[in-house]
Motif scaffolding. Structure first.
Motif, PDB file in Angstrom:
ATOM      1  N   GLN A  58     -82.973  45.738 -45.512  1.00  0.00           N
ATOM      2  CA  GLN A  58     -82.263  45.753 -46.783  1.00  0.00           C
ATOM      3  C   GLN A  58     -82.597  47.058 -47.489  1.00  0.00           C
ATOM      4  O   GLN A  58     -83.746  47.474 -47.541  1.00  0.00           O
ATOM      5  CB  GLN A  58     -82.706  44.567 -47.638  1.00  0.00           C
ATOM      6  N   ARG A  59     -81.584  47.690 -48.026  1.00  0.00           N
ATOM      7  CA  ARG A  59     -81.847  48.909 -48.767  1.00  0.00           C
ATOM      8  C   ARG A  59     -80.884  48.977 -49.942  1.00  0.00           C
ATOM      9  O   ARG A  59     -79.792  48.394 -49.923  1.00  0.00           O
ATOM     10  CB  ARG A  59     -81.739  50.146 -47.897  1.00  0.00           C
ATOM     11  N   TYR A  60     -81.291  49.657 -50.954  1.00  0.00           N
ATOM     12  CA  TYR A  60     -80.478  49.818 -52.151  1.00  0.00           C
ATOM     13  C   TYR A  60     -79.857  51.194 -52.138  1.00  0.00           C
ATOM     14  O   TYR A  60     -80.487  52.167 -51.730  1.00  0.00           O
ATOM     15  CB  TYR A  60     -81.339  49.644 -53.412  1.00  0.00           C
ATOM     16  N   ARG A  61     -78.625  51.243 -52.605  1.00  0.00           N
ATOM     17  CA  ARG A  61     -77.952  52.538 -52.690  1.00  0.00           C
ATOM     18  C   ARG A  61     -78.568  53.350 -53.808  1.00  0.00           C
ATOM     19  O   ARG A  61     -78.991  52.815 -54.829  1.00  0.00           O
ATOM     20  CB  ARG A  61     -76.470  52.337 -52.976  1.00  0.00           C
ATOM     21  N   GLN A  62     -78.554  54.619 -53.621  1.00  0.00           N
ATOM     22  CA  GLN A  62     -79.055  55.513 -54.663  1.00  0.00           C
ATOM     23  C   GLN A  62     -78.089  55.473 -55.851  1.00  0.00           C
ATOM     24  O   GLN A  62     -76.874  55.556 -55.660  1.00  0.00           O
ATOM     25  CB  GLN A  62     -79.132  56.954 -54.142  1.00  0.00           C
ATOM     26  N   PRO A  63     -78.596  55.301 -57.047  1.00  0.00           N
ATOM     27  CA  PRO A  63     -77.684  55.284 -58.193  1.00  0.00           C
ATOM     28  C   PRO A  63     -77.000  56.635 -58.348  1.00  0.00           C
ATOM     29  O   PRO A  63     -77.612  57.675 -58.189  1.00  0.00           O
ATOM     30  CB  PRO A  63     -78.582  54.984 -59.389  1.00  0.00           C
ATOM     31  N   GLU A  64     -75.711  56.530 -58.573  1.00  0.00           N
ATOM     32  CA  GLU A  64     -74.954  57.757 -58.787  1.00  0.00           C
ATOM     33  C   GLU A  64     -75.253  58.280 -60.182  1.00  0.00           C
ATOM     34  O   GLU A  64     -75.622  57.529 -61.073  1.00  0.00           O
ATOM     35  CB  GLU A  64     -73.455  57.464 -58.656  1.00  0.00           C
ATOM     36  N   ARG A  65     -75.058  59.564 -60.341  1.00  0.00           N
ATOM     37  CA  ARG A  65     -75.257  60.151 -61.660  1.00  0.00           C
ATOM     38  C   ARG A  65     -74.218  59.566 -62.592  1.00  0.00           C
ATOM     39  O   ARG A  65     -73.040  59.514 -62.268  1.00  0.00           O
ATOM     40  CB  ARG A  65     -75.096  61.663 -61.578  1.00  0.00           C
ATOM     41  N   GLN A  66     -74.675  59.054 -63.690  1.00  0.00           N
ATOM     42  CA  GLN A  66     -73.776  58.391 -64.618  1.00  0.00           C
ATOM     43  C   GLN A  66     -72.813  59.430 -65.211  1.00  0.00           C
ATOM     44  O   GLN A  66     -73.211  60.471 -65.694  1.00  0.00           O
ATOM     45  CB  GLN A  66     -74.567  57.725 -65.749  1.00  0.00           C
ATOM     46  N   ALA A  67     -71.516  59.084 -65.133  1.00  0.00           N
ATOM     47  CA  ALA A  67     -70.497  59.992 -65.662  1.00  0.00           C
ATOM     48  C   ALA A  67     -70.568  60.014 -67.191  1.00  0.00           C
ATOM     49  O   ALA A  67     -70.930  59.027 -67.830  1.00  0.00           O
ATOM     50  CB  ALA A  67     -69.113  59.531 -65.210  1.00  0.00           C
ATOM     51  N   GLU A  68     -70.253  61.136 -67.739  1.00  0.00           N
ATOM     52  CA  GLU A  68     -70.281  61.249 -69.197  1.00  0.00           C
ATOM     53  C   GLU A  68     -69.071  60.543 -69.779  1.00  0.00           C
ATOM     54  O   GLU A  68     -67.985  60.567 -69.213  1.00  0.00           O
ATOM     55  CB  GLU A  68     -70.288  62.727 -69.593  1.00  0.00           C
ATOM     56  N   ARG A  69     -69.306  59.910 -70.907  1.00  0.00           N
ATOM     57  CA  ARG A  69     -68.223  59.185 -71.585  1.00  0.00           C
ATOM     58  C   ARG A  69     -67.269  60.179 -72.248  1.00  0.00           C
ATOM     59  O   ARG A  69     -67.667  61.225 -72.712  1.00  0.00           O
ATOM     60  CB  ARG A  69     -68.810  58.246 -72.625  1.00  0.00           C
ATOM     61  N   SER A  70     -66.029  59.761 -72.291  1.00  0.00           N
ATOM     62  CA  SER A  70     -64.990  60.598 -72.897  1.00  0.00           C
ATOM     63  C   SER A  70     -64.604  60.049 -74.273  1.00  0.00           C
ATOM     64  O   SER A  70     -64.580  58.838 -74.474  1.00  0.00           O
ATOM     65  CB  SER A  70     -63.764  60.610 -71.984  1.00  0.00           C
ATOM     66  N   ASN A  71     -64.323  60.921 -75.195  1.00  0.00           N
ATOM     67  CA  ASN A  71     -63.875  60.508 -76.528  1.00  0.00           C
ATOM     68  C   ASN A  71     -62.357  60.570 -76.666  1.00  0.00           C
ATOM     69  O   ASN A  71     -61.799  60.122 -77.665  1.00  0.00           O
ATOM     70  CB  ASN A  71     -64.490  61.403 -77.618  1.00  0.00           C
ATOM     71  N   GLY A  72     -61.674  61.088 -75.664  1.00  0.00           N
ATOM     72  CA  GLY A  72     -60.224  61.253 -75.729  1.00  0.00           C
ATOM     73  C   GLY A  72     -59.486  59.946 -75.902  1.00  0.00           C
ATOM     74  O   GLY A  72     -58.523  59.842 -76.672  1.00  0.00           O
ATOM     75  N   GLY A  73     -59.931  58.894 -75.215  1.00  0.00           N
ATOM     76  CA  GLY A  73     -59.272  57.588 -75.320  1.00  0.00           C
ATOM     77  C   GLY A  73     -59.413  57.001 -76.704  1.00  0.00           C
ATOM     78  O   GLY A  73     -58.481  56.390 -77.236  1.00  0.00           O
ATOM     79  N   ALA A  74     -60.586  57.181 -77.307  1.00  0.00           N
ATOM     80  CA  ALA A  74     -60.807  56.653 -78.655  1.00  0.00           C
ATOM     81  C   ALA A  74     -59.937  57.385 -79.675  1.00  0.00           C
ATOM     82  O   ALA A  74     -59.362  56.767 -80.586  1.00  0.00           O
ATOM     83  CB  ALA A  74     -62.279  56.780 -79.027  1.00  0.00           C
ATOM     84  N   ILE A  75     -59.805  58.697 -79.538  1.00  0.00           N
ATOM     85  CA  ILE A  75     -58.990  59.480 -80.481  1.00  0.00           C
ATOM     86  C   ILE A  75     -57.526  59.082 -80.351  1.00  0.00           C
ATOM     87  O   ILE A  75     -56.856  58.794 -81.356  1.00  0.00           O
ATOM     88  CB  ILE A  75     -59.187  61.000 -80.243  1.00  0.00           C
ATOM     89  N   LEU A  76     -57.026  59.038 -79.102  1.00  0.00           N
ATOM     90  CA  LEU A  76     -55.620  58.653 -78.914  1.00  0.00           C
ATOM     91  C   LEU A  76     -55.354  57.237 -79.384  1.00  0.00           C
ATOM     92  O   LEU A  76     -54.337  56.943 -80.029  1.00  0.00           O
ATOM     93  CB  LEU A  76     -55.224  58.792 -77.445  1.00  0.00           C
ATOM     94  N   GLY A  77     -56.290  56.325 -79.067  1.00  0.00           N
ATOM     95  CA  GLY A  77     -56.129  54.931 -79.490  1.00  0.00           C
ATOM     96  C   GLY A  77     -56.145  54.805 -81.008  1.00  0.00           C
ATOM     97  O   GLY A  77     -55.400  54.010 -81.585  1.00  0.00           O
ATOM     98  N   GLY A  78     -57.032  55.578 -81.656  1.00  0.00           N
ATOM     99  CA  GLY A  78     -57.115  55.530 -83.120  1.00  0.00           C
ATOM    100  C   GLY A  78     -55.827  56.030 -83.772  1.00  0.00           C
ATOM    101  O   GLY A  78     -55.325  55.442 -84.738  1.00  0.00           O
ATOM    102  N   VAL A  79     -55.272  57.113 -83.250  1.00  0.00           N
ATOM    103  CA  VAL A  79     -54.013  57.661 -83.802  1.00  0.00           C
ATOM    104  C   VAL A  79     -52.889  56.661 -83.608  1.00  0.00           C
ATOM    105  O   VAL A  79     -52.103  56.359 -84.542  1.00  0.00           O
ATOM    106  CB  VAL A  79     -53.680  59.023 -83.161  1.00  0.00           C
ATOM    107  N   ALA A  80     -52.780  56.083 -82.393  1.00  0.00           N
ATOM    108  CA  ALA A  80     -51.701  55.131 -82.131  1.00  0.00           C
ATOM    109  C   ALA A  80     -51.858  53.886 -82.981  1.00  0.00           C
ATOM    110  O   ALA A  80     -50.889  53.347 -83.547  1.00  0.00           O
ATOM    111  CB  ALA A  80     -51.690  54.771 -80.629  1.00  0.00           C
TER     112      ALA A  80
END
Length: 183
Positions: A58-80
């Protein structure tokens, strides 16, 4: 014939008689075999016993580097959301609806845009299983029974004798008899 020749001939005849007398005490005869018992011995001939087993690790996969969060969705959602909220109600209610729509839109837009970023963390913590063949060998005792001779009991002139021979002589045993006088 001269007397010298007679002496040589007499000496040869005498020697021939002496030689014959010396060989007359050695002769061959047969004895009756009473029993034949094989002499057995146990010999260890070790051998190697191998088999293939399968080992699961049994072995565990190496954790991938966590992707940075984007603010674009929040801005577009807020405007809409703000635009949709401003369409509802009138006066101060319109401003409140626009503000509520902007907040709701920002939350929905953020979740939609960053949805894949959070789901990878759970996947990386799951174990994976790998099966591989492993050859296992060990030495095993292997005993063999071998005949290393025959104990032969025979009778000759009403006397019983026993000897060990490399073969089974059968029902009769050929003997070499040598008689020697005692001094």
């Amino acid at each position: 014939m001269t007397s010298k020749h007679w002496m040589i001939l007499s000496a040869l005849i005498a020697m021939g008689g002496a030689v014959q007398t010396a060989h007359a005490a050695d002769f061959e005869d047969f004895a009756r075999v009473i029993s034949v018992t094989p002499q057995m011995e146990q010999i260890n001939v070790p051998r190697q016993d191998c088999r293939t087993e399968y080992e699961t690790t049994q072995r565990y996969r190496q954790p991938e580097r966590q992707a940075e969060r984007s603010n674009g969705g929040a801005i577009l959602g807020g405007v809409a959301g703000g635009l949709l909220g401003s369409q509802v109600g009138g006066g101060n209610g319109r401003i409140a609806a626009a503000a509520a729509g902007a907040i709701a839109g920002a939350l929905v837009g953020d979740r939609m845009d960053n949805n894949n970023t959070n789901s990878n963390n759970n996947y990386n913590n799951q174990p994976s299983y790998e099966t591989r063949p492993v050859r296992q060998c060990r030495n095993v005792d292997s005993w063999e029974t071998r005949t290393n001779g025959y104990a032969v009991t025979y009778e000759y002139h009403n006397r019983t004798y026993t000897t060990v021979m490399p073969y089974d002589p059968g029902s009769r045993l050929r003997l070499h008899v040598a008689l020697t006088p005692r001094p």
